[in-house]
Enzyme design. Structure first.
Site, PDB file in Angstrom:
ATOM      1  N   CYS A   2       0.908  -1.037  -0.033  1.00  7.46           N
ATOM      2  CA  CYS A   2      -0.061  -0.032  -0.138  1.00  7.46           C
ATOM      3  C   CYS A   2       0.969   1.223  -0.098  1.00  7.46           C
ATOM      4  O   CYS A   2       1.989   1.125   0.177  1.00  7.46           O
ATOM      5  CB  CYS A   2      -0.760   0.051   1.364  1.00  7.46           C
ATOM      6  SG  CYS A   2      -1.925  -1.549   1.409  1.00  7.46           S
ATOM      7  N   GLY A  28      -0.596   0.339  -5.035  1.00  7.84           N
ATOM      8  CA  GLY A  28      -1.981  -0.333  -4.919  1.00  7.84           C
ATOM      9  C   GLY A  28      -3.077   0.189  -5.687  1.00  7.84           C
ATOM     10  O   GLY A  28      -3.230   1.487  -5.947  1.00  7.84           O
ATOM     11  N   ASN A 103       0.819   1.402   6.124  1.00  5.37           N
ATOM     12  CA  ASN A 103       1.241   0.276   5.142  1.00  5.37           C
ATOM     13  C   ASN A 103       2.150  -0.793   5.738  1.00  5.37           C
ATOM     14  O   ASN A 103       3.180  -0.532   6.457  1.00  5.37           O
ATOM     15  CB  ASN A 103       2.292   1.198   4.226  1.00  5.37           C
ATOM     16  CG  ASN A 103       2.866   0.479   3.247  1.00  5.37           C
ATOM     17  OD1 ASN A 103       4.018   0.636   2.942  1.00  5.37           O
ATOM     18  ND2 ASN A 103       2.486  -0.813   2.696  1.00  5.37           N
ATOM     19  N   CYS A 246      12.812  -3.638   3.798  1.00  4.42           N
ATOM     20  CA  CYS A 246      12.121  -4.641   2.757  1.00  4.42           C
ATOM     21  C   CYS A 246      13.297  -4.730   1.499  1.00  4.42           C
ATOM     22  O   CYS A 246      13.303  -3.769   0.788  1.00  4.42           O
ATOM     23  CB  CYS A 246      10.765  -4.695   2.355  1.00  4.42           C
ATOM     24  SG  CYS A 246      10.324  -5.636   0.998  1.00  4.42           S
ATOM     25  N   TYR A 252      11.777  -4.371  -6.863  1.00  2.00           N
ATOM     26  CA  TYR A 252      10.802  -4.618  -7.544  1.00  2.00           C
ATOM     27  C   TYR A 252       9.619  -3.313  -7.280  1.00  2.00           C
ATOM     28  O   TYR A 252       9.211  -2.554  -8.113  1.00  2.00           O
ATOM     29  CB  TYR A 252       9.959  -5.840  -7.546  1.00  2.00           C
ATOM     30  CG  TYR A 252       8.701  -5.707  -8.021  1.00  2.00           C
ATOM     31  CD1 TYR A 252       8.621  -6.154  -9.447  1.00  2.00           C
ATOM     32  CD2 TYR A 252       7.417  -5.842  -7.408  1.00  2.00           C
ATOM     33  CE1 TYR A 252       7.340  -6.108 -10.271  1.00  2.00           C
ATOM     34  CE2 TYR A 252       6.259  -5.923  -7.987  1.00  2.00           C
ATOM     35  CZ  TYR A 252       6.193  -6.314  -9.343  1.00  2.00           C
ATOM     36  OH  TYR A 252       5.002  -6.269 -10.084  1.00  2.00           O
ATOM     37  N   CYS A 392       5.857 -13.644   2.214  1.00  2.00           N
ATOM     38  CA  CYS A 392       6.040 -12.399   2.888  1.00  2.00           C
ATOM     39  C   CYS A 392       4.926 -12.276   3.725  1.00  2.00           C
ATOM     40  O   CYS A 392       3.779 -12.351   3.332  1.00  2.00           O
ATOM     41  CB  CYS A 392       6.118 -11.249   1.897  1.00  2.00           C
ATOM     42  SG  CYS A 392       6.377  -9.584   2.944  1.00  2.00           S
ATOM     43  N   CYS A 442      15.773  -7.065   5.002  1.00  2.00           N
ATOM     44  CA  CYS A 442      14.984  -8.178   5.407  1.00  2.00           C
ATOM     45  C   CYS A 442      15.145  -9.063   4.132  1.00  2.00           C
ATOM     46  O   CYS A 442      14.925  -8.364   2.983  1.00  2.00           O
ATOM     47  CB  CYS A 442      13.537  -7.917   5.624  1.00  2.00           C
ATOM     48  SG  CYS A 442      12.442  -9.324   5.608  1.00  2.00           S
ATOM     49  N   CYS A 445      11.852 -13.592   2.154  1.00  2.00           N
ATOM     50  CA  CYS A 445      11.284 -14.465   1.046  1.00  2.00           C
ATOM     51  C   CYS A 445      12.266 -15.082   0.389  1.00  2.00           C
ATOM     52  O   CYS A 445      11.908 -16.216  -0.410  1.00  2.00           O
ATOM     53  CB  CYS A 445      10.559 -13.588   0.096  1.00  2.00           C
ATOM     54  SG  CYS A 445      11.264 -11.985  -0.285  1.00  2.00           S
TER      55      CYS A 445
HETATM   56 FE1  SF4 Z   1      10.435  -7.871   1.676  1.00  2.00          FE
HETATM   57 FE2  SF4 Z   1      10.640 -10.256   1.306  1.00  2.00          FE
HETATM   58 FE3  SF4 Z   1      11.010  -9.580   3.889  1.00  2.00          FE
HETATM   59 FE4  SF4 Z   1       8.465  -9.330   2.736  1.00  2.00          FE
HETATM   60  S1  SF4 Z   1       9.708 -11.173   3.197  1.00  2.00           S
HETATM   61  S2  SF4 Z   1       9.465  -7.762   3.618  1.00  2.00           S
HETATM   62  S3  SF4 Z   1       8.957  -9.023   0.523  1.00  2.00           S
HETATM   63  S4  SF4 Z   1      12.314  -8.998   1.901  1.00  2.00           S
END
Ligand code: SF4
Length: 474
Positions: A2, A28, A103, A246, A252, A392, A442, A445
């Site tokens: 979002c 979004g 968000n 993230c 992306y 995610c 992070c 994924c």
């Molecule tokens: Fe981003 Fe992947 Fe972590 Fe989700 S899991 S916050 S998409 S890096």
């Protein structure tokens, strides 16, 4: 995924918020909303649909006020309907009215919802933004806390990702979760207006005097007294020293003209391409991106290799992103509407086709087929991220794990499925080379290393070999 905005101190607050939301439309497309305060009451307007269709000049004419918050939504928590759209509004009997837009996703939603319902709080939706506002209002009204104290308690109790704007009739609050998972920036405009937005590209078009990112766990209040910052040590609320931005925002989701997590998105994407090229022996005739999100990854690759960068696939921009269409049938049909190869371009060429990621693989398979039909001699697929093997839970709508092709198939099986001549991903070591502070991101994924623990029922749906269940569950 979002996008949020907040505006303080401008008689055209609704217009500015709409402009900023429009710049964040890529985050979004399902619904959008605005809440605007004229100092006495807060008016809310939210509908399913795009910003340009919902906030027509006629609607904006009837939206007076100097404070506004807004939201564009792609559903991740709660169904796709108007009840779950944002901002949320809570009125109280004794006067104050509150509104909030956020968000991200809350990872202990059920636990907090049960706690609030046991306290007598009623909900109108299953949206995590409503959970945040009900939590804060409960603390203010029934526990008589200050807003800053309520938000600090929220950071202790509520886990997950939540970049947030929260307003009352005369004040705007801006805060970000202690891990800083989703981006959030704030700016002061040359006319003194304060604006916050998920992405800095939404601020740039408004005439910015200064701008900066909101720090993880930071709480900002903007009122008639100006801007006050409540410093808040993020480490008090999370496990470990590090932020967890993230990495997929860089790969992306975010617009390339945004600056976030201390980096230009455009530059990070070009670096990804450069690192891929450094590790690749192939010598193609042309490097072609899957537009638009892989454009700059492919550019970085082509520059490094000194090989022509060609826009061999033309994208129709009036079809939405395939990734963010929730229904599989619609997604499949829109691939052909969306991409068309240049006439006579691919014939007899050895092509490196670059994409940002492979999620299900179904869209990419169709694109490869299109390119093959146009006569490409060899198609070598290069991917600007490691294989996506895990879902995610922090605000991005990746499919369930069983739908992720990299979870289901081996490398060779994916090559066979996509019908490419070769396939190369970034690996984790390469991925961590493209940002100067890899420890602050992070990558769950890709590696399943979730930085925020998940509720038990969520965790049970994750298949992860060699995981110690108790290490990762609340
Ligand atoms: Fe981003 Fe992947 Fe972590 Fe989700 S899991 S916050 S998409 S890096």
């Amino acid at each position: 995924m979002c996008g949020i905005v907040g505006v303080f101190g401008n008689k055209n607050a609704a217009d500015l918020a709409t402009l900023a939301l429009f710049a964040e439309q890529h985050r979004g497309q399902e619904s959008c909303g605005l809440a605007v305060s004229n100092g006495s009451y807060i008016k809310l307007h939210k509908r399913m649909g795009l910003v340009k269709d919902v906030f027509t000049p006629e609607v904006l004419e009837d939206f007076p006020g100097e404070i506004a918050i807004g939201h564009v939504r792609y559903p991740t928590c709660g169904n796709s309907n108007e009840y779950n759209s944002q901002p949320h509004l809570v009125e109280t009997l004794y006067g104050p009215v509150f509104s909030l837009a956020s968000n991200g996703d809350i990872t202990n939603y059920n636990q907090i919802r049960k706690y609030l319902e046991d306290e007598g709080v009623f909900f109108h939706s299953f949206n995590d933004g409503e959970l945040l506002i009900r939590y804060i209002v409960n603390k203010l009204v029934y526990k008589k806390q200050t807003i800053a104290a309520a938000i600090r308690d929220l950071m202790k109790d509520i886990k997950g990702a939540y970049s947030t704007v929260f307003m009352m009739q005369k004040e705007l609050y801006i805060f970000r979760d202690p891990n800083g998972i989703r981006p959030l920036s704030i700016a002061k405009l040359t006319d003194g207006t304060y604006v916050a937005a998920s992405e800095s590209c939404a601020l740039d078009l408004l005439g910015v005097e200064w701008k900066r990112e909101v720090k993880p766990a930071e709480i900002i209040r903007i009122s008639d007294k100006g801007m006050e910052v409540f410093e808040n040590d993020a480490r008090e609320y999370r496990s470990g020293e590090h932020d967890h931005h993230c990495i997929f925002e860089h790969i992306y989701f975010s617009r390339p003209d945004s600056f976030e997590f201390g980096q230009n998105v455009y530059e990070v994407r070009k670096k990804i391409g450069g690192v891929l090229a450094d590790n690749d022996k192939i010598k193609p005739d042309a490097v072609v991106p899957v537009p638009d999100s892989a454009n700059f990854i492919a550019l970085g690759y082509a520059e490094k290799k000194k090989i022509p960068y060609e826009m061999g696939l033309i994208r129709n921009h009036y079809v939405g992103r395939t990734f963010i269409k929730p229904d599989q049938t619609i997604r499949d049909e829109s691939v052909y509407q969306k991409f068309n190869p240049l006439p006579n371009f691919f014939k007899d060429k050895i092509v490196v086709l670059v994409d940002d990621s492979i999620v299900r693989g179904t869209t990419l398979k169709k694109i490869v087929k299109l390119v093959r039909k146009k006569g490409a001699k060899e198609i070598h697929l290069r991917i600007g991220s490691p294989p996506v093997r895990f879902s995610c839970f922090y605000g991005i709508d990746t499919p369930t794990q069983s739908e992720l092709i990299a979870h289901q198939k081996s490398h060779q099986e994916i090559v066979d499925f996509l019908e490419v001549d070769s396939l190369m991903y970034m690996n984790m070591e390469m991925m961590q080379r493209v940002v100067p502070d890899p420890e602050n991101h992070c990558y769950a994924c890709f590696n399943g290393d979730y930085p925020i623990k998940l509720e038990k029922e969520v965790f049970k749906n994750i298949e992860y070999k060699n995981w110690d269940f108790n290490d990762h569950v609340l």
